[in-house]
Design a protein around this motif. Structure first.
Motif, mmCIF file in Angstrom:
data_model
loop_
_atom_site.group_PDB
_atom_site.id
_atom_site.type_symbol
_atom_site.label_atom_id
_atom_site.label_comp_id
_atom_site.label_asym_id
_atom_site.label_seq_id
_atom_site.Cartn_x
_atom_site.Cartn_y
_atom_site.Cartn_z
ATOM 1 N N ARG A 23 41.954 19.497 36.388
ATOM 2 C CA ARG A 23 42.203 20.055 37.959
ATOM 3 C C ARG A 23 43.748 20.699 37.694
ATOM 4 N N GLU A 24 44.601 19.798 37.471
ATOM 5 C CA GLU A 24 45.812 20.315 37.382
ATOM 6 C C GLU A 24 46.307 21.339 36.631
ATOM 7 N N THR A 25 45.866 21.191 35.208
ATOM 8 C CA THR A 25 46.010 22.319 34.237
ATOM 9 C C THR A 25 45.569 23.632 34.624
ATOM 10 N N HIS A 26 44.150 23.447 35.187
ATOM 11 C CA HIS A 26 43.659 24.823 35.746
ATOM 12 C C HIS A 26 44.231 25.348 36.962
ATOM 13 N N GLY A 27 44.861 24.609 37.747
ATOM 14 C CA GLY A 27 45.579 25.183 38.849
ATOM 15 C C GLY A 27 46.798 25.933 38.334
ATOM 16 N N ILE A 28 47.544 25.377 37.421
ATOM 17 C CA ILE A 28 48.722 25.943 36.870
ATOM 18 C C ILE A 28 48.296 27.456 36.317
ATOM 19 N N VAL A 29 47.203 27.357 35.440
ATOM 20 C CA VAL A 29 46.700 28.659 34.787
ATOM 21 C C VAL A 29 46.381 29.691 35.968
ATOM 22 N N VAL A 30 45.600 29.151 36.925
ATOM 23 C CA VAL A 30 45.071 30.333 37.746
ATOM 24 C C VAL A 30 46.320 30.632 38.632
ATOM 25 N N ALA A 31 47.291 29.916 38.892
ATOM 26 C CA ALA A 31 48.460 30.180 39.679
ATOM 27 C C ALA A 31 49.295 31.178 38.715
ATOM 28 N N GLU A 32 49.254 31.201 37.676
ATOM 29 C CA GLU A 32 50.106 31.914 36.777
ATOM 30 C C GLU A 32 49.444 33.348 36.476
ATOM 31 N N ILE A 33 48.304 33.321 36.415
ATOM 32 C CA ILE A 33 47.462 34.700 36.436
ATOM 33 C C ILE A 33 47.548 35.311 37.738
ATOM 34 N N VAL A 49 54.633 25.879 32.759
ATOM 35 C CA VAL A 49 53.581 26.842 32.959
ATOM 36 C C VAL A 49 53.361 27.070 31.224
ATOM 37 N N ARG A 50 54.601 27.307 30.675
ATOM 38 C CA ARG A 50 54.530 28.017 29.218
ATOM 39 C C ARG A 50 53.859 26.635 28.583
ATOM 40 N N ALA A 51 54.228 25.555 28.725
ATOM 41 C CA ALA A 51 53.715 24.354 27.923
ATOM 42 C C ALA A 51 52.292 24.081 28.110
ATOM 43 N N VAL A 52 51.830 24.074 29.404
ATOM 44 C CA VAL A 52 50.189 24.090 29.697
ATOM 45 C C VAL A 52 49.541 25.181 28.989
ATOM 46 N N VAL A 53 49.969 26.398 29.202
ATOM 47 C CA VAL A 53 49.278 27.625 28.549
ATOM 48 C C VAL A 53 49.219 27.356 27.052
ATOM 49 N N GLU A 54 50.429 26.945 26.502
ATOM 50 C CA GLU A 54 50.462 26.715 25.069
ATOM 51 C C GLU A 54 49.165 25.923 24.662
ATOM 52 N N ALA A 55 49.440 24.608 25.640
ATOM 53 C CA ALA A 55 48.497 23.509 25.008
ATOM 54 C C ALA A 55 47.120 23.944 25.121
ATOM 55 N N LEU A 56 46.855 24.791 26.220
ATOM 56 C CA LEU A 56 45.206 25.059 26.240
ATOM 57 C C LEU A 56 44.799 26.199 25.378
ATOM 58 N N GLY A 58 46.534 27.480 22.498
ATOM 59 C CA GLY A 58 46.973 27.245 21.034
ATOM 60 C C GLY A 58 47.631 28.550 20.467
ATOM 61 N N PHE A 59 48.130 29.350 21.520
ATOM 62 C CA PHE A 59 48.727 30.228 21.241
ATOM 63 C C PHE A 59 50.311 30.349 21.755
ATOM 64 N N ASP A 60 51.257 30.856 21.397
ATOM 65 C CA ASP A 60 52.653 31.040 22.129
ATOM 66 C C ASP A 60 52.332 31.707 23.349
ATOM 67 N N TYR A 61 53.041 31.323 24.318
ATOM 68 C CA TYR A 61 52.826 31.778 25.790
ATOM 69 C C TYR A 61 53.036 33.307 25.695
ATOM 70 N N ASP A 62 54.071 33.760 24.909
ATOM 71 C CA ASP A 62 54.417 35.293 24.974
ATOM 72 C C ASP A 62 53.332 36.137 24.530
ATOM 73 N N ASP A 63 52.420 35.501 23.569
ATOM 74 C CA ASP A 63 51.497 36.144 22.710
ATOM 75 C C ASP A 63 50.005 36.034 23.534
ATOM 76 N N VAL A 64 49.901 35.397 24.636
ATOM 77 C CA VAL A 64 48.618 35.132 25.338
ATOM 78 C C VAL A 64 48.284 36.421 26.093
ATOM 79 N N TRP A 65 49.318 37.064 26.736
ATOM 80 C CA TRP A 65 49.083 38.011 27.693
ATOM 81 C C TRP A 65 49.686 39.520 26.972
ATOM 82 N N ASP A 66 48.756 40.521 26.999
ATOM 83 C CA ASP A 66 49.545 41.774 26.228
ATOM 84 C C ASP A 66 50.152 42.325 27.275
ATOM 85 N N ASP A 67 51.378 42.636 27.223
ATOM 86 C CA ASP A 67 52.364 43.308 28.208
ATOM 87 C C ASP A 67 51.661 44.494 28.704
#
Length: 85
Positions: A23-33, A49-56, A58-67
């Motif tokens: 629940r906690e990590t899901h909330g963090i990701v939803v808030a970031e999106i 936020v960066r650490a949670v996204v990277e842990a879930l 497996g990619f670097d935060y900057d590579d998860v969403w295409d600008d």
């Protein structure tokens, strides 16, 4: 068939136990999106936020969403308008 199904259930259970989504990590990701959709900058993401996204992911935060393809409220509304016509 029972053995095969049981084996797949064991594999699925093992995979689910290693998944770090809760629940906690899901909330963090939803808030970031939501923040990014509202026009927030990726550079403003907190270290947590960066650490949670990277842990879930497996990619670097900057590579998860295409600008180029980060949806915003404006583009989401434009898509809805197009689909309604």
């Amino acid at each position: 068939m029972v053995i095969g199904t049981g084996g797949l259930l064991v594999i699925a259970g093992a995979f689910a136990m290693t998944l770090q989504l809760n629940r906690e990590t899901h909330g963090i990701v939803v808030a970031e999106i939501d923040r990014l959709k509202a026009g927030g900058a990726k550079a403003d993401a907190t270290p947590k936020v960066r650490a949670v996204v990277e842990a879930l992911t497996g990619f670097d935060y900057d590579d998860v969403w295409d600008d180029k393809n980060v949806p915003t409220v404006k583009t989401a509304r434009a898509r809805v308008d197009i689909e309604e016509d």
